[in-house]
Every structure is written in structure tokens, then in C-alpha cells.
Design a protein around this motif. Structure first.
Motif, short mmCIF file in Angstrom:
data_model
loop_
_atom_site.label_atom_id
_atom_site.label_comp_id
_atom_site.label_asym_id
_atom_site.label_seq_id
_atom_site.Cartn_x
_atom_site.Cartn_y
_atom_site.Cartn_z
N ALA A 73 120.03 88.56 28.92
CA ALA A 73 119.66 88.59 27.39
C ALA A 73 120.55 87.39 26.65
N ILE A 74 121.65 86.92 27.13
CA ILE A 74 122.38 85.87 26.49
C ILE A 74 121.55 84.56 26.91
N ARG A 75 121.49 84.38 28.07
CA ARG A 75 120.68 83.05 28.36
C ARG A 75 119.27 83.22 27.60
N THR A 76 118.50 83.88 27.65
CA THR A 76 117.11 84.04 27.05
C THR A 76 117.28 83.39 25.43
N ALA A 77 118.42 83.91 24.91
CA ALA A 77 118.64 83.66 23.30
C ALA A 77 119.08 82.20 23.15
N VAL A 78 119.66 81.67 23.97
CA VAL A 78 120.39 80.33 23.81
C VAL A 78 119.56 79.23 24.49
N LEU A 79 118.65 79.57 25.17
CA LEU A 79 118.11 78.73 26.23
C LEU A 79 117.46 77.37 25.39
N SER A 80 116.71 77.95 23.90
CA SER A 80 116.23 76.57 23.42
C SER A 80 117.14 75.66 22.83
N LEU A 81 118.35 76.01 22.62
CA LEU A 81 119.57 75.08 22.26
C LEU A 81 119.74 73.89 23.33
N VAL A 82 119.42 74.30 24.56
CA VAL A 82 119.46 73.15 25.59
C VAL A 82 118.45 72.90 26.31
N GLY A 83 117.32 72.73 25.24
CA GLY A 83 116.05 72.34 25.88
C GLY A 83 115.13 73.08 26.63
N ASN A 84 115.60 74.44 26.75
CA ASN A 84 114.91 75.25 27.65
C ASN A 84 115.05 75.07 29.11
N ASP A 85 116.31 74.39 29.25
CA ASP A 85 116.50 74.06 30.97
C ASP A 85 117.54 74.93 31.44
N ASN A 86 117.32 75.89 32.28
CA ASN A 86 118.36 76.82 32.44
C ASN A 86 119.55 76.19 33.31
N GLY A 87 119.42 75.07 33.93
CA GLY A 87 120.35 74.18 34.41
C GLY A 87 121.62 73.79 33.49
N ARG A 88 121.13 73.58 32.30
CA ARG A 88 122.25 73.18 30.99
C ARG A 88 122.94 74.35 30.48
N PHE A 89 122.93 75.61 30.90
CA PHE A 89 123.64 76.68 30.33
C PHE A 89 124.22 77.48 31.54
N LEU A 90 125.57 77.73 31.25
CA LEU A 90 126.35 78.26 32.37
C LEU A 90 127.34 79.23 31.85
N ILE A 91 127.66 80.37 32.41
CA ILE A 91 128.51 81.69 31.80
C ILE A 91 129.46 81.64 33.17
N ILE A 92 130.97 81.80 32.73
CA ILE A 92 131.81 82.08 33.61
C ILE A 92 132.66 83.23 33.30
N CYS A 93 133.09 84.24 34.24
CA CYS A 93 133.87 85.16 33.76
C CYS A 93 135.33 85.11 34.36
N SER A 94 136.47 85.32 33.63
CA SER A 94 137.75 84.98 34.24
C SER A 94 138.01 86.39 35.22
N HIS A 95 137.25 87.49 35.17
CA HIS A 95 137.35 88.56 36.10
C HIS A 95 138.76 89.39 35.72
#
Length: 455
Positions: A73-95
């Protein structure tokens, strides 16, 4: 190539009524909910790195896990901000295990805590708030003016934990990437990584970013800049005992001081552009082929037996209920999806692996990869543990089978293991003896990572 950067930090610590649920994630057992008390605030932070060819975005957040549907859901909403390139958006959890429960699928709030339908609906409400906040944070950071910077990489060491799965690997490497303003060479931002479970506070009902938050505070206070923590292959890395609020501060201070010392000393390596990014998703098979009707029947019979064996207040009973519901509904899952991502910044490889990856992957990949390699885990989505073949073979012989996902039967989720709490019907596929063979978890993961690193 020139870099520019923007960074934004959000204190997203949940409070009622903005967040409908304050149920907490991270420990299995009796229902565990926050009652308005916070020790160390929970952060969501976004950093945008632009090499002149468009923004590359990292979002890191103090939360125990993000299930697949929330990630998407997060990725789909922001992907256009990075040229619709999945490689350019990354999420990391601290756990951190002292944050809110996000999502209602994996792990299962019903299996873990026996929550009611109303409680689970409230968690879904909190999840919606969380998703919207993360999307807004990314949008705002991308829209900010970016500062021209140079990037520098260095590794250090600190020891704050041990291997809880009785494996020989204890990861002690600190990875750090700093940005300095081009205008005056002043420090702009510190990104740092380490691999250890964020459970040093212990099991209570207080929101806390645990030792990663304490380390971040030490760095930010000493250096006067924003610091961002990225979790590593910590699936079997446990912080030193005894777990307590003071231990979270102590371990975080140890790590934070080590990073400050690294920044204040020499030996940094210039990182150059351009930034190349790659994203792939592999499908790890389970130890049972649930595409086979006979295997489904065997699983149904085994889980019905558990309903007769375990009391209704046991995790295994509730898990068996869920599995039988799935069998009579949409069916049992057949594969375990695993996104893997790589950023290459002029010789620095950042490899981001989803889920709770164990340390053997870090050790193996570091040994076969030349140059600088920063391995992150808990990336994009966290829906279970990914162990190497030795731990998967051992089952309950190592750490009660928790990281392996099975105990007395390798074709069935182990009571009290990760596959139960994350609501999977069976462990991941492995070679029962010897080295990992073709099509097994370890082989698939290592081959996919190696192929991506060689792009």
C-alpha cells in the motif's frame, strides 16, 4: 557525480484516539497494549538521495514489522515520486518490540494474543493511520529542497549481543554512510546500521524505540544532525542480558558512541555516483507442496489433531483453527514471497533483504562479495524468519526450533515457533541433510542475492 539530499524525521508515537488501537507487537503471549506511556519516542524517517538522475528514497521506521499488504500500500502510493521504479524506494524496520502492532495478517493478532474481532478491527484502523503517515512523510521529504552533499562510507565495530540460535556468528560490524555539505564540508546526516534484535528493553507495555533509538539520540545530540538507523541480519542476534529499560540505554549508548567516534576520526571512503538500483522478488517454497490435494488432506488431519491435543487458550490451538479455516476457504499458501533490493553507490553495495534474515546470510555474502557491502534486513516487509539450511535442518534442536519454524515434524508449523505466530502452515523448504540443494531456501536466497550483486 554530485549528490543532493533531503531528510525529514517524524515522531509518529501512537496515541489514542488518533490511533484506534494501541495494541503492541513483538512478543507472543497475553494481550499487550500500551496505555499512554512512552519512554523513548518512535521515529519514522525519510532520506532522499538524488544523483542528478532523480530521487532515490529510503524510509526507515521504529516498528517491529510491516506485513506484505501494508508494504504494498505504501509502495503503490509513492512509486510515482521515484519514476515508477521499484528499485528506487526502500523501507527498513528497526524491529523494536516496543512499538505498535501494524497489520492484521502476519503476524496474526488472533494467534499471538487471542484478540477479539473488535480489537483486530482497531488494529486495522491504526494500520490505516500508519500507512497514511508514511505516505505523507515520503511525499513531504521528496518535495523538500535538497542540499548538495558529498557521501562517505566507513565500517567500525561494537559488541552488544550474542547469537541466540546457538550458531557461531556474532555480527559486530557498524556500517555508516555520512553526508557532508558541499558548501562548507559540514556534517549533514548520519546513516548507520547494525544487526541485533531490538528487544533489550524487555516485555512491558511502554512505547520505546529500544537501543536503536538510544543510539540515534547519542549520535544526534553529539553531532547536531539527524541520524538514521538501519537494521541488519538480526534474526538470530540477541542483545546482552538482562533485558531492561536501562540495558536499552546502555547498549544504545555503546553503539552511538562508537558511531560518533567513527565520524570524528579519519579513514572515510568517498562514495561516488551514479546510483543504480534493482528490485526483485523470489518465491521460496514451503517444506510441503500444498498444491498437492493429498498434502492438504494430511495437513488438515494434523491440524484437526492439534485441536484435540491443545487447549483453546494455547497458540497452537488458535493457529490450527486459522489453518483449517484457510483450507476450507482460499487454501493454504504455497510459497513465501521475498523481496530483495540492491542500491549501488559508486562501489558501495547496499543489499536489502526482507523478513527476519539470520546472520549466516551476512557471513556468506560478505565472504564472496568484493568491496563494501552493507546488508540490511527487515526490508520492505517482514512476514517471518529466513534461516540458512543448518538452522532449518536442526529444527527444535536449536533454540526450540523457533527460527527453523518446526519442532517434532518438519512438514508442519512448530507450536511456539515463528511459523505459528506468523500464521504459516509449514516451515520453509530445506535439504534435510548436507548442504543446501537446488530449490531450497538457502540456495534460492543466496543465488538471487549473488545475481543481483553481479548486475
Amino acid at each position: 557525480m554530485p549528490f543532493s539530499m533531503s531528510v525529514k524525521t517524524l515522531d509518529y508515537t501512537p496515541s489514542w484516539p488518533t490511533y484506534p488501537s494501541l495494541w503492541m507487537g513483538g512478543y507472543c503471549g497475553a494481550p499487550r497494549g500500551n496505555q499512554g506511556v512512552t519512554d523513548r519516542r518512535l521515529r519514522a524517517q525519510c532520506v532522499v538521495i538524488d544523483d542528478g538522475a532523480g530521487p532515490k528514497v529510503m524510509l526507515r521506521v521504529d516498528v517491529v514489522s510491516i506485513p506484505r499488504y501494508v508494504h504494498q500500500a505504501i509502495r503503490t502510493a509513492v512509486l510515482s515520486l521515484v519514476g515508477n521504479d521499484n528499485g528506487r524506494f526502500l523501507i527498513i524496520c528497526s524491529h523494536t518490540h516496543s512499538g505498535p502492532m501494524i497489520g492484521t495478517t502476519r503476524p496474526s493478532p488472533y494467534v499471538m494474543m487471542d484478540l477479539t474481532a473488535a480489537d483486530i478491527s482497531a488494529i486495522e484502523g491504526t494500520t490505516t493511520v500508519f500507512i497514511n503517515q508514511m505516505i505523507a512523510l515520503v511525499q513531504q521529504t521528496v518535495a523538500m529542497a535538497r542540499t548538495p552533499v558529498t557521501l562517505w562510507y566507513k565500517e567500525g565495530n561494537a559488541t552488544i549481543g550474542y547469537n541466540r540460535a546457538e550458531e557461531p556468528n556474532v555480527l559486530t560490524t557498524i556500517s555508516a554512510l555520512i553526508a557532508r555539505r558541499t558548501s562548507d564540508n559540514g556534517l549533514h546526516t548520519v546513516l548507520f546500521g547494525y544487526a541485533c534484535h531490538a528487544v533489550s528493553r524487555g516485555n512491558d507495555r511502554i512505547f520505546c524505540s529500544d537501543w536503536p533509538g538510544a543510539a540515534t539520540d547519542v549520535i544526534s545530540n553529539a553531532l547536531g544532525v539527524q541520524a538514521l538507523f538501519f537494521q541488519g541480519a538480526a534474526g538470530d542476534q540477541e542483545p546482552n542480558d538482562p533485558h531492561s529499560p536501562s540495558m536499552a540505554t546502555s547498549l544504545g549508548t555503546t553503539l552511538g558512541n562508537a558511531v560518533v567516534s567513527m565520524v570524528n576520526s579519519g579513514g572515510w571512503n568517498a562514495v561516488n555516483g551514479p546510483v543504480s538500483t534493482f528490485y526483485n522478488e523470489i518465491q521460496i517454497p514451503l517444506s510441503v507442496d500444498f498444491g498437492d490435494p493429498a498434502a492438504v488432506i494430511r495437513a488438515r488431519n494434523s491440524y484437526n489433531d492439534r485441536l484435540d491435543t491443545f487447549p483453546p487458550d494455547d497458540f497452537a490451538y488458535r493457529h490450527a483453527e486459522v489453518m483449517i479455516e484457510q483450507i476450507h476457504g482460499d487454501g493454504l499458501p504455497k510459497v513465501f514471497p521475498m523481496p530483495i533490493q540492491r542500491w549501488n553507490l559508486g562501489g558501495l553495495n547496499i543489499l536489502a533483504m526482507s523478513h527476519e534474515v539470520l546472520s549466516q546470510y551476512e557471513v556468506t555474502l560478505q565472504s564472496q562479495t568484493p568491496g563494501w557491502l552493507w546488508i540490511m534486513a527487515y526490508a520492505n516487509e517482514t512476514e517471518g524468519y529466513v534461516a540458512a539450511n543448518g538452522v532449518l535442518q536442526a529444527g527444535e534442536a536449536k533454540h526450540f526450533g523457533y527460527e527453523a519454524g518446526w519442532t517434532d515434524e518438519d512438514q508442519l508449523s512448530g507450536p511456539g515457533s515463528w511459523t505459528t505466530f506468523y500464521a504459516w502452515p509449514a516451515p520453509l523448504k530445506f535439504s534435510p541433510s548436507g548442504a543446501a540443494g537446488p530449490g531450497t531456501t538457502e540456495r534460492l536466497v543466496l543465488d538471487a542475492c549473488t545475481a543481483m550483486l553481479n548486475l
